[in-house]
Enzyme design. Sequence first.
Site, PDB file in Angstrom:
ATOM      1  N   HIS A 230       0.816  -1.216   0.000  1.00 13.45           N
ATOM      2  CA  HIS A 230       0.000   0.000   0.000  1.00 13.45           C
ATOM      3  C   HIS A 230       0.852   1.269   0.000  1.00 13.45           C
ATOM      4  O   HIS A 230       0.405   2.316   0.454  1.00 13.45           O
ATOM      5  CB  HIS A 230      -0.939   0.010   1.214  1.00 13.45           C
ATOM      6  CG  HIS A 230      -1.955  -1.084   1.183  1.00 13.45           C
ATOM      7  ND1 HIS A 230      -2.752  -1.403   2.267  1.00 13.45           N
ATOM      8  CD2 HIS A 230      -2.314  -1.946   0.200  1.00 13.45           C
ATOM      9  CE1 HIS A 230      -3.558  -2.415   1.953  1.00 13.45           C
ATOM     10  NE2 HIS A 230      -3.310  -2.760   0.709  1.00 13.45           N
ATOM     11  N   GLU A 260      -3.384  -6.412  -9.566  1.00  9.00           N
ATOM     12  CA  GLU A 260      -2.020  -6.163  -9.091  1.00  9.00           C
ATOM     13  C   GLU A 260      -1.071  -7.125  -9.801  1.00  9.00           C
ATOM     14  O   GLU A 260      -1.344  -8.324  -9.911  1.00  9.00           O
ATOM     15  CB  GLU A 260      -1.943  -6.336  -7.573  1.00  9.00           C
ATOM     16  CG  GLU A 260      -2.890  -5.396  -6.839  1.00  9.00           C
ATOM     17  CD  GLU A 260      -2.923  -5.618  -5.331  1.00  9.00           C
ATOM     18  OE1 GLU A 260      -2.103  -6.414  -4.819  1.00  9.00           O
ATOM     19  OE2 GLU A 260      -3.768  -4.997  -4.666  1.00  9.00           O
ATOM     20  N   GLU A 356      -3.696 -13.272  -3.690  1.00 12.53           N
ATOM     21  CA  GLU A 356      -2.672 -12.243  -3.864  1.00 12.53           C
ATOM     22  C   GLU A 356      -1.443 -12.485  -2.978  1.00 12.53           C
ATOM     23  O   GLU A 356      -1.158 -11.716  -2.059  1.00 12.53           O
ATOM     24  CB  GLU A 356      -3.249 -10.859  -3.590  1.00 12.53           C
ATOM     25  CG  GLU A 356      -4.049 -10.731  -2.295  1.00 12.53           C
ATOM     26  CD  GLU A 356      -4.552  -9.303  -2.082  1.00 12.53           C
ATOM     27  OE1 GLU A 356      -3.726  -8.376  -2.087  1.00 12.53           O
ATOM     28  OE2 GLU A 356      -5.768  -9.134  -1.929  1.00 12.53           O
TER      29      GLU A 356
END
Length: 400
Positions: A230, A260, A356
Amino acid sequence: MDRPQNYRFHQGDKVLPFADAEYEGRLTKLRASMTHLGVDACVFTSMHNIAYYSGFLYCAFGRPYALVVTATDNVTMSAGIDAAQPWRRGYGDNITYTDWQRNNYWRAIQSVTGSGKVIGYEGDNLSLAQKALLDEFLTPKSSMDIAPATMKQRMHKSAAEIELIRAGANVADVGGYAIKEAVKVGAREIDVAMAGRDAMELEIARRFPDAEYRDTWVWFQSGINTDGAHNPVTSRKLEMGDILSLNTFPMISGYYTALERTMFVGEVDDASRKIWESNVAAHEYGMSLLVPGAKCSDITHKINDFFADGQLLQYRTFGYGHSFGVLSHYYGREAGLELREDVDTVLEPGMVISMEPMLTIGAGNPGAGGYREHDILVINEDGNENITGYPYGPDFNVVG
């Protein structure tokens, strides 16, 4: 002039993300939970639950907002600065409270809930100060935390929600391709991020001409900035051989989706390729585990074992995936559906979850950087459907 404590200001036509039947279905399930728990009225204060049950996504700027749901009524409470927009963008009634007198917000809520009732509130959102005002103005017979029940409801997506999430995943792919085209030696992170964001906002406007547009964003990171998932965008200039993190986040009517990918500028060294390919393998293995009946904690342990066999588990920094729906980076986490060791939720058809995995290798070590792939999968009766289309891995993502 007699200045009122609250009033109704309704003008224009209602335009909502979903059909009325979708909201009625959600409210029917909520009211069944209220009956089971003995709750007379729910006072929702979070962005995610107000948006989920009404369609209205508020902009607080320090002012409180609410949705009150009883056995017969569903009414949003909004500040006068918004005029009729909350009514146009919300299912059901709307009351505007004024700020001529302190706590008119709670007086408006009390006008719907009444006094001496059993009140449901969101324990993970309502502040101690506001809870004290709830007790003062509503004088409840008792109160209870309704947030866990509503989170469980939000974890199970309707067909209409899945259709919107699918569109969001498509938009995220559009941003990904725009980013790929913008990557070149000397470009700044912010330049690349803007290319992806602009492409997504234009695509959202094309697909959803009646929507409100806000909050779509990109985190595009390079070099050492890839070490955290982040990390904000900077003006760092891309260099040949840099590791990159592509992260596109379109927001459509409060619904967040994501893409992503790990990328490299121009070339990738052998040590980095080895780490990258190992993370891709874990990503593919993890996606194969997302099937009905699988437990989140069991999936997590299996991927842990996969990384441990490759002596890479020590480089993992967070869980392997999470739910999607009415959530963003500042509201709505559905913590009951995350791929972590301490979550024992069993996957069911209609859930939507990401895979992820991320490995972070510290600066100065071979293969330094953060490696992350991210796909969104819809759990169905037969297994899962991957609704992310942008390719992953070295064959496609050594760019610029």
